[in-house]
Design an enzyme around this catalytic site. Sequence first.
Site, short mmCIF file in Angstrom:
data_model
loop_
_atom_site.label_atom_id
_atom_site.label_comp_id
_atom_site.label_asym_id
_atom_site.label_seq_id
_atom_site.Cartn_x
_atom_site.Cartn_y
_atom_site.Cartn_z
N GLU A 152 -1.01 -1.85 -6.75
CA GLU A 152 -1.60 -0.74 -7.51
C GLU A 152 -0.65 0.44 -7.63
O GLU A 152 -0.84 1.28 -8.49
CB GLU A 152 -2.93 -0.30 -6.88
CG GLU A 152 -2.78 0.30 -5.51
CD GLU A 152 -4.05 0.94 -4.99
OE1 GLU A 152 -5.13 0.43 -5.28
OE2 GLU A 152 -3.93 1.96 -4.29
N GLY A 175 0.82 -1.21 0.00
CA GLY A 175 0.00 0.00 0.00
C GLY A 175 0.85 1.26 0.00
O GLY A 175 2.08 1.21 0.05
N1 COA Z 1 -4.58 8.93 14.87
C1 COA Z 1 -4.33 10.14 14.34
N2 COA Z 1 -3.33 10.36 13.44
C2 COA Z 1 -2.56 9.32 13.11
C3 COA Z 1 -2.75 8.03 13.65
C4 COA Z 1 -3.83 7.87 14.57
N3 COA Z 1 -4.09 6.68 15.11
N4 COA Z 1 -1.82 7.22 13.13
C5 COA Z 1 -1.08 7.94 12.28
N5 COA Z 1 -1.51 9.21 12.28
C6 COA Z 1 -0.97 10.32 11.49
C7 COA Z 1 0.55 10.43 11.63
O1 COA Z 1 0.90 11.14 12.79
C8 COA Z 1 0.88 11.17 10.34
O2 COA Z 1 0.54 12.53 10.54
P1 COA Z 1 1.40 13.71 9.87
O3 COA Z 1 1.14 13.57 8.39
O4 COA Z 1 0.79 14.95 10.46
O5 COA Z 1 2.81 13.46 10.25
C9 COA Z 1 -0.10 10.59 9.32
O6 COA Z 1 -1.16 10.03 10.10
C10 COA Z 1 0.51 9.50 8.45
O7 COA Z 1 1.05 8.52 9.28
P2 COA Z 1 2.38 7.71 8.97
O8 COA Z 1 2.72 6.92 10.20
O9 COA Z 1 3.44 8.61 8.43
O10 COA Z 1 1.91 6.65 7.91
P3 COA Z 1 1.85 6.57 6.35
O11 COA Z 1 2.48 7.70 5.60
O12 COA Z 1 2.37 5.24 6.07
O13 COA Z 1 0.27 6.65 6.03
C11 COA Z 1 -2.02 5.94 6.09
C12 COA Z 1 -0.62 5.81 6.71
C13 COA Z 1 -2.94 4.95 6.78
C14 COA Z 1 -2.54 7.38 6.25
C15 COA Z 1 -1.89 5.62 4.56
O14 COA Z 1 -1.28 4.37 4.39
C16 COA Z 1 -3.24 5.60 3.87
O15 COA Z 1 -3.77 6.63 3.47
N6 COA Z 1 -3.84 4.40 3.72
C17 COA Z 1 -5.16 4.25 3.11
C18 COA Z 1 -5.06 3.96 1.64
C19 COA Z 1 -4.37 2.66 1.37
O16 COA Z 1 -4.07 1.88 2.24
N7 COA Z 1 -4.14 2.35 0.13
C20 COA Z 1 -3.52 1.06 -0.17
C21 COA Z 1 -3.48 0.71 -1.51
S1 COA Z 1 -2.30 1.79 -2.35
#
Ligand code: COA
Length: 518
Positions: free
Chosen positions: A289, A264
Amino acid sequence: MFEDRIRNVSLRSRVLSVDEVQGWIHDGMTIAVSGFTKSGDAKAVLKALSRRISKTNENTRIRLLSGASLGDTDKILAEKGGIFFRLPFQSEPFLRDRINRGDIEYVDQHLSETAEWVRSGWFGKIDFAIIEATAITEDGGIIPTTSVGNSPIFVEKADKVIVEINLSAPLDLEGFHDIYVPAARPHRKPIPLVNVADRIGTPYIPCSPEKIVAIVLSTEEDTPSTVSAADPDTHAMAEFIKEFLVHEVRRGRLPRHIGPLQIGIGSVTNAVLSGFGNSPFDRLELYTEVMQDAAFELLDAGKVQLASSCSFTLSRSMREHVLSHLGQYQNRVVLRPQEISNHPEIVRRLGVISINAALEVDIYGNVNSTHVFGTRMMNGIGGSGDFARNAALSIFVTRSTAKDGKISSIVPFVTHVDHPEHDVDVIVTERGIADLRGLSPRQRAREIISHLVHPDYKDELIEYVRRAESLGGHTPHVLSEAWDWHFRMLKYGDMRSLVHAARSDVLEFASQYRREPF
Ligand code: COA
């Protein structure tokens, strides 16, 4: 003029200036554009529209459909108030804010499904499809750039097609795409894809030349992705996953050459994939993807042999590297429409191992990937649901805490469910790995609390489960307390019990929160 880019002679007279073409877009129109996770997106016409709105101060707002997130166009157009409806995915902070304020209607959708909605006529008339292309063939076929997304179905269903030929896209991109468009239901044939790199379609998006009403030229590159580098947490998660997969192979539950990986979006998943560079697995395949930087690092290292994707979402330096060495990826990488790259039936048949990121998970294995505190949209579910439900092994990763430890990512009850307990096999944090397969809810709670939770939150979670179980139920909860941690965060800025006041205080705050008129 541009004979190699516009091979259909009659179309060469349809090259128009971007300023002229943007003038065709009016308030209320449905515009469907190429673009998937900031790559291969149509950039020129929508940016020119933003400039017009800015200059005239007019009230022009469009319904904007795409494959997934666009580059900075999402931001620029949202800033000018040019969007009233957005689908199916975004990841742009300003647009996100407008969505969360309720200024823009947003439909967050499984990315394999948008094409079906378009095919069945859900959106009515699509006024224009705007597709970024490397070139147009003699027959009008559109050769995409760095993503395919929903472009094939947009081209098929739109009244009129505008092609943005991007002169910065190397002509060597031709041959990477495999465009297969399923027929309408109910008499659709099975999709004949049985291996990751099978080619089952055409290397261009079929389009009758008459439909192409304008061609504009652009040179703007994709917005670079900004994934963070691996860190000790993501390194630990990668190690847990590799060790787990080795164990599964040893037990005969996975084949020696493990099924294709889906990885992802995000920094965490990119870093986890990067960790596979140092693993006993070779001849890996990706059926995914999005290919982020780590996917190309592993292709370069020979660890990944073949990859099927819908887009390349790369940092600036990796983009330069990939686009200047396309020859070495030509027979190893295929770019597909998202309804094929994410197709549930193919994902299940190939035995994909999916690794996606979560915002928070709960003690029973439900996963929230999208809504901060159950209300505020982060990005969207993207393709994670397409893969998680159908994967041979569905793995979710998250750090055990967020925001300097003030938030526990493992909570009593998630505030929004994207992936229910039934779709989640394994959860990994930097603290450990929880294998939930074959466990009842009460067993899952023990597995999750023992292996994943940060010590600051562990005792309280154990205490919660103890009290919940005393109330009975197949999936025990103390419903009046299930979201206390979230209320505590909203009120005190920290979920940890050390800073939380008496429970009555939290409850009083919770009741006020509920009274707010939404
Ligand atoms: N509550 C509030 N905020 C949270 C959190 C929680 N439980 N867990 C993480 N965050 C925040 C982090 O602090 C970070 O904030 P910032 O941007 O202000 O620094 C942000 O969410 C991103 O977290 P990070 O740990 O850097 O993870 P990431 O960049 O790997 O992104 C998702 C994680 C879940 C947001 C991202 O994977 C996503 O959008 N997933 C949904 C879509 C998906 O999975 N697609 C898959 C097929 S491509």
